[in-house]
Design a protein around this motif. Sequence first.
Motif, short mmCIF file in Angstrom:
data_model
loop_
_atom_site.label_atom_id
_atom_site.label_comp_id
_atom_site.label_asym_id
_atom_site.label_seq_id
_atom_site.Cartn_x
_atom_site.Cartn_y
_atom_site.Cartn_z
N ARG A 1 0.83 -1.22 0.00
CA ARG A 1 0.00 0.00 0.00
C ARG A 1 0.86 1.26 0.00
O ARG A 1 0.53 2.24 -0.65
N ASN B 1 1.93 -1.98 -11.09
CA ASN B 1 0.75 -1.12 -10.97
C ASN B 1 0.61 -0.17 -12.16
O ASN B 1 -0.24 0.71 -12.16
N ARG C 1 -6.75 6.56 -7.44
CA ARG C 1 -5.66 6.53 -6.45
C ARG C 1 -5.63 7.81 -5.63
O ARG C 1 -5.16 7.81 -4.50
N ARG D 1 2.03 2.31 -3.49
CA ARG D 1 1.07 2.39 -4.60
C ARG D 1 1.07 3.73 -5.31
O ARG D 1 0.61 3.83 -6.44
N ASN E 1 -5.17 -2.39 -4.72
CA ASN E 1 -4.11 -1.46 -5.08
C ASN E 1 -3.87 -1.41 -6.59
O ASN E 1 -2.85 -0.89 -7.03
N CYS F 1 -5.54 -7.55 -1.52
CA CYS F 1 -4.56 -6.47 -1.45
C CYS F 1 -4.11 -6.06 -2.85
O CYS F 1 -4.04 -4.88 -3.18
#
Length: 195
Positions: free
Chosen positions: A46, A105, A148, A49, A83, A79
Amino acid sequence: MDEDSTESLWFKNKENAGARDITVGVCYRPPDQGDGADVALYRQIRASRSQTLVLMGDLDICWKDNKARHKKSRKFLECVNDNFILQMAEEPMMRGAMLDIVLTNKEGLVGNVKLKGSLGCSDHEIVEFKTIRAAQKMHSKLTTLDFRRADIGVLRYLHGRVTWEKALEGRGAQESWLVFKDHLPQAQEQCIPRK
């Protein structure tokens, strides 16, 4: 080893000429890892991210159809999904299971993922991949919501201000959906920036 510690190594791959740095994590998640260590790993994921991320390692997750049989595996998948992390390896690496994985990501950042055999007498495969810098330089004229950076607290507040029982009273499912659908974009405009 401390029960809450994770077996991981994190580093930042610095680039020149204005290219974005890439945070790279290498993790080992043994099958008997304690809940405290899992929570610490999720906290590390996290925390990274907001950065361009590549995470790889032996995470003891059998990756198939984005589903997991075991509670710990489901928590890890939650998780990853929460994310907005994508799994890039496509081939099974150990007895039909995909344990050594490559996650990112940023779509288009990782490519050409290939298995290259094992190193020495290890039962794990060498996973080779390339980070594709050109993906960071592309600019799209299409704007999307940047979840985000969303202010979820304000979004909850705006939805909570509406007396839904009164607003939806006497309406059927379709009509209720239309009322909600009209309210949602107004709230999104205030809480979720565009990129």
